[in-house]
Design a protein around this motif. Structure first.
Motif, short mmCIF file in Angstrom:
data_model
loop_
_atom_site.label_atom_id
_atom_site.label_comp_id
_atom_site.label_asym_id
_atom_site.label_seq_id
_atom_site.Cartn_x
_atom_site.Cartn_y
_atom_site.Cartn_z
N ARG A 1 -7.79 -2.41 -10.00
CA ARG A 1 -8.71 -2.04 -9.12
C ARG A 1 -7.66 -0.68 -7.96
N TYR A 2 -6.60 -0.99 -8.62
CA TYR A 2 -5.13 -0.49 -7.13
C TYR A 2 -4.34 -0.04 -8.52
N ASN B 1 4.38 2.80 -5.46
CA ASN B 1 4.22 2.27 -6.54
C ASN B 1 4.50 1.07 -7.15
N LEU C 1 -5.42 -5.66 -3.36
CA LEU C 1 -3.71 -4.80 -3.97
C LEU C 1 -2.98 -6.13 -4.31
N GLU D 1 -2.87 -7.70 -7.77
CA GLU D 1 -2.10 -6.95 -8.59
C GLU D 1 -0.92 -6.46 -8.79
N HIS D 2 -0.47 -5.73 -7.06
CA HIS D 2 0.70 -5.40 -7.38
C HIS D 2 2.28 -6.67 -7.46
N ALA E 1 -5.92 -0.82 2.37
CA ALA E 1 -6.53 -0.31 1.28
C ALA E 1 -8.00 -1.51 1.85
N PRO F 1 0.91 -1.36 -0.10
CA PRO F 1 0.28 -0.55 0.28
C PRO F 1 0.61 1.47 0.14
#
Length: 292
Positions: free
Chosen positions: A136-137, A70, A114, A117-118, A108, A67
């Motif tokens: 979404r993130y 980036n 998250l 996706e990360h 989040a 979180p």
């Protein structure tokens, strides 16, 4: 092959890291792990310094809280380390402590989404891919690293609950289990990881790293029990190791036999001699553990 590591806890002030890192490098330790705990030392900055101060020991970052980061920045920083110190870097990512994430406005709504996706994006970028994604993130538009790693690298994912452990099998190259995992917990994690890998159609090796709360010297057993109790783990059987090198090595072997590839000795927060703990782990315990 069983690898032995130790954790340089972030309760230690950063000005002591250099001497500790050199002790770890000179000992028989395979890996030295660092944490990115709020609001202490940064994981990437600490690991870069430790890698520069050492010649041999592998350095693990466990874990970078997604979180806070980036994914493009995570990929840039990780790739830099991989290229500067080939074969010596282990990067792990995780949910982060949710209360801390709330403190910095980064909590989040779906930590599992998250993390998925990360992890997927990070592995793609480190693999040299050019990526556009609208999750979404994680949102990337035609992003690729100019300096990706020159050889395949592993991205480890931290997990505690069963859903996240299963996810690590789907999207990670390895799993980091914390001090709440017993040998039976490692076996169950292996089962869930295999489920996740099968669901994603993945094959090949998957590394499991487990932290083992450890103390030696006077009052070792009491210190381990007290810290586990403070974490709400006092009634969980099979956790922690206390005693001399032979006793700790026996416990390490139980975790290795359960499926841990790397056992990382975690000193208690009140460890009176962090540098001495590294010597104990590398010089004494490491020599007593079967390596194959």
């Amino acid at each position: 092959m069983t690898h032995i590591g130790a954790i340089l806890r972030p309760q230690l002030p950063p000005e002591r890291f250099r001497a500790a890192a050199r002790i770890a490098d000179e000992s028989g330790l395979d890996e030295l792990w660092l944490w990115e705990d709020c609001f202490r030392e940064g994981g990437i900055s600490s690991s870069a310094a430790v890698l520069a101060w050492t010649e041999r020991v592998r350095v693990g970052v466990g874990l970078l809280p997604v979180p806070l980061r980036n994914v493009a920045l995570t990929a840039m920083e990780a790739a830099t380390l991989y290229r500067m110190f080939p074969g010596r870097v282990v990067v792990g990512i995780g949910h982060g402590v949710q209360d801390w994430m709330g403190q910095v406005g980064a909590r989040a709504g779906s930590p599992l989404t998250l993390l998925r996706e990360h992890a997927v994006a990070l592995r793609a970028l480190l693999n040299g891919e050019r990526l556009s994604t609208e999750g979404r993130y994680v949102r990337l538009d035609d992003v690729a690293l100019d300096w990706p790693p020159t050889e395949p690298v592993e991205v480890l994912v931290g997990a505690v609950g069963p859903r996240t452990v299963r996810l690590t099998g789907e999207v990670g190259d390895g799993t980091v289990l914390n001090e709440a995992a017993s040998p039976d917990g490692v076996r169950e994690a292996r089962r869930l990881i295999d489920e996740g890998r099968a669901a994603a159609g993945r094959s090949g090796a998957h590394k499991v790293v487990v932290y083992l709360m450890t103390a030696t010297g006077a009052g070792a057993e009491a210190r381990v029990r007290a810290e586990l109790a403070s974490l709400g783990l006092g009634s969980v059987p099979g956790l922690g190791a206390a005693g001399d090198a032979a006793e700790v090595a026996d416990t390490v072997q139980r975790f290795a036999d359960a499926g841990a590839d790397t056992v990382v000795l975690l000193p208690t927060a009140d460890e009176p001699d962090p540098e001495g703990f590294l010597r104990f782990a590398g010089n004494d315990v490491r020599s007593l553990v079967k390596t194959s």
